[in-house]
Scaffold this motif. Structure first.
Motif, mmCIF file in Angstrom:
data_model
loop_
_atom_site.group_PDB
_atom_site.id
_atom_site.type_symbol
_atom_site.label_atom_id
_atom_site.label_comp_id
_atom_site.label_asym_id
_atom_site.label_seq_id
_atom_site.Cartn_x
_atom_site.Cartn_y
_atom_site.Cartn_z
ATOM 1 N N LYS A 97 1.537 -2.774 -17.334
ATOM 2 C CA LYS A 97 2.442 -1.838 -18.014
ATOM 3 C C LYS A 97 3.286 -1.085 -16.981
ATOM 4 O O LYS A 97 2.781 -0.639 -15.952
ATOM 5 C CB LYS A 97 1.614 -0.840 -18.833
ATOM 6 C CG LYS A 97 2.444 0.082 -19.701
ATOM 7 C CD LYS A 97 1.550 1.013 -20.500
ATOM 8 C CE LYS A 97 2.391 1.988 -21.304
ATOM 9 N NZ LYS A 97 1.553 2.942 -22.055
ATOM 10 N N GLY A 98 4.578 -0.975 -17.267
ATOM 11 C CA GLY A 98 5.472 -0.244 -16.364
ATOM 12 C C GLY A 98 6.072 -1.092 -15.266
ATOM 13 O O GLY A 98 6.862 -0.614 -14.469
ATOM 14 N N THR A 99 5.682 -2.383 -15.219
ATOM 15 C CA THR A 99 6.208 -3.294 -14.203
ATOM 16 C C THR A 99 7.092 -4.337 -14.879
ATOM 17 O O THR A 99 6.722 -4.886 -15.915
ATOM 18 C CB THR A 99 5.053 -4.005 -13.463
ATOM 19 O OG1 THR A 99 4.195 -3.015 -12.885
ATOM 20 C CG2 THR A 99 5.564 -4.911 -12.362
ATOM 21 N N THR B 133 4.441 4.769 -7.137
ATOM 22 C CA THR B 133 3.039 5.182 -7.030
ATOM 23 C C THR B 133 2.118 4.343 -7.923
ATOM 24 O O THR B 133 0.934 4.619 -8.019
ATOM 25 C CB THR B 133 2.890 6.668 -7.393
ATOM 26 O OG1 THR B 133 3.500 6.897 -8.668
ATOM 27 C CG2 THR B 133 3.554 7.550 -6.348
ATOM 28 N N HIS B 134 2.678 3.305 -8.586
ATOM 29 C CA HIS B 134 1.856 2.428 -9.437
ATOM 30 C C HIS B 134 2.233 0.961 -9.232
ATOM 31 O O HIS B 134 2.419 0.219 -10.191
ATOM 32 C CB HIS B 134 2.009 2.804 -10.921
ATOM 33 C CG HIS B 134 1.443 4.148 -11.263
ATOM 34 N ND1 HIS B 134 2.187 5.292 -11.208
ATOM 35 C CD2 HIS B 134 0.181 4.519 -11.621
ATOM 36 C CE1 HIS B 134 1.418 6.331 -11.533
ATOM 37 N NE2 HIS B 134 0.207 5.886 -11.777
ATOM 38 N N LYS C 228 7.089 10.109 -6.474
ATOM 39 C CA LYS C 228 6.373 9.800 -7.714
ATOM 40 C C LYS C 228 7.388 9.616 -8.835
ATOM 41 O O LYS C 228 8.318 10.399 -8.970
ATOM 42 C CB LYS C 228 5.398 10.928 -8.062
ATOM 43 C CG LYS C 228 4.227 10.991 -7.115
ATOM 44 C CD LYS C 228 3.215 12.027 -7.543
ATOM 45 C CE LYS C 228 2.206 12.271 -6.448
ATOM 46 N NZ LYS C 228 0.964 11.717 -6.539
ATOM 47 N N GLY C 229 7.188 8.562 -9.625
ATOM 48 C CA GLY C 229 8.090 8.288 -10.743
ATOM 49 C C GLY C 229 9.286 7.424 -10.374
ATOM 50 O O GLY C 229 9.955 6.889 -11.249
ATOM 51 N N VAL D 280 0.839 -1.193 0.000
ATOM 52 C CA VAL D 280 0.000 0.000 0.000
ATOM 53 C C VAL D 280 0.881 1.252 0.000
ATOM 54 O O VAL D 280 1.959 1.277 0.599
ATOM 55 C CB VAL D 280 -0.946 -0.015 1.225
ATOM 56 C CG1 VAL D 280 -0.164 0.047 2.538
ATOM 57 C CG2 VAL D 280 -1.957 1.119 1.167
ATOM 58 N N LEU D 281 0.437 2.278 -0.706
ATOM 59 C CA LEU D 281 1.138 3.565 -0.713
ATOM 60 C C LEU D 281 0.555 4.423 0.414
ATOM 61 O O LEU D 281 -0.644 4.686 0.446
ATOM 62 C CB LEU D 281 0.958 4.260 -2.060
ATOM 63 C CG LEU D 281 1.693 5.588 -2.233
ATOM 64 C CD1 LEU D 281 3.209 5.384 -2.223
ATOM 65 C CD2 LEU D 281 1.266 6.270 -3.524
ATOM 66 N N LEU D 282 1.415 4.818 1.340
ATOM 67 C CA LEU D 282 0.974 5.619 2.475
ATOM 68 C C LEU D 282 1.322 7.082 2.245
ATOM 69 O O LEU D 282 2.488 7.418 2.011
ATOM 70 C CB LEU D 282 1.647 5.128 3.760
ATOM 71 C CG LEU D 282 1.366 3.669 4.151
ATOM 72 C CD1 LEU D 282 2.209 3.265 5.343
ATOM 73 C CD2 LEU D 282 -0.120 3.448 4.434
#
Length: 198
Positions: free
Chosen positions: A160-162, A132-133, A95-96, A58-60
């Protein structure tokens, strides 16, 4: 992925006694680290943190006395009997930024008839993703697979992106034959034959 907002406070008391006092107040002691900064010791709301951590990676979104930081859980210590959270290590992210995490693998479908067993060689798949993703999980079909079949890391479709953080040919799942019952069955037949002869 989910983003959960939590209010946190910095703390200056350390040691077992201080940790016990924090937990008595339904708070959880934690440490924030990363980005080359000195570790930040914080207390977090116990119930809200417990709910947040039900989601893997989880993103906190932390509000630390007016200062906003993003973090992901890196290590969670739980009480062996009561299962409540005793301490948490959090990794600061931006982020990023790419991070390496482990995500759960869900098997979908039914194995071929025959009483086969599905073994999770890896309980979670190491991947690299944007902080963040981060995907909550990945799914793979096991429909119709028989003993000897394997699912490799490269067989799993990632969002996508993983990207994978393990070798392509790493075995994630494999199908085993349920042989454990066969010797017992043979033994039982043998006993029956002996008694018939007697």
């Amino acid at each position: 992925m989910s983003e959960v907002k939590l209010a946190a406070q910095t703390r200056s008391e350390f040691g077992k006694g201080a940790a016990r006092r924090i937990r008595r107040d339904n708070q959880v002691p934690g440490v924030l680290y990363g980005h080359g900064v000195d570790p930040i010791h914080v207390t977090l709301p116990g119930h809200e943190l417990l709910l947040a951590l039900r989601t893997p990676n989880v993103l906190l979104a932390l509000d630390i006395e007016g200062r906003n930081e993003l973090a992901i859980p890196k290590s969670v210590q739980r009480h062996p009997l009561k299962n409540h959270i005793e301490h948490v290590d959090l990794l600061l992210v931006k982020k990023g930024e790419k991070v390496t995490v482990e995500i759960p693998v869900h098997a979908e479908g039914e194995l071929a008839p025959g009483g086969y067993l599905l073994e999770h060689v890896l309980n979670a798949l190491p991947v690299e993703a944007e902080a963040t993703h981060i995907p909550e999980s990945v799914s793979v079909s096991i429909e119709g697979l028989e003993a000897g079949a394997s699912i490799l890391a490269k067989d799993i479709t990632l969002p996508k992106g993983t990207t994978l953080a393990v070798e392509d040919d790493t075995v994630v799942l494999q199908v085993l034959s349920a042989q454990a019952e066969e010797p017992a069955a043979e033994g039982a037949e043998g006993e029956g034959e002996e008694s018939a002869e007697a």
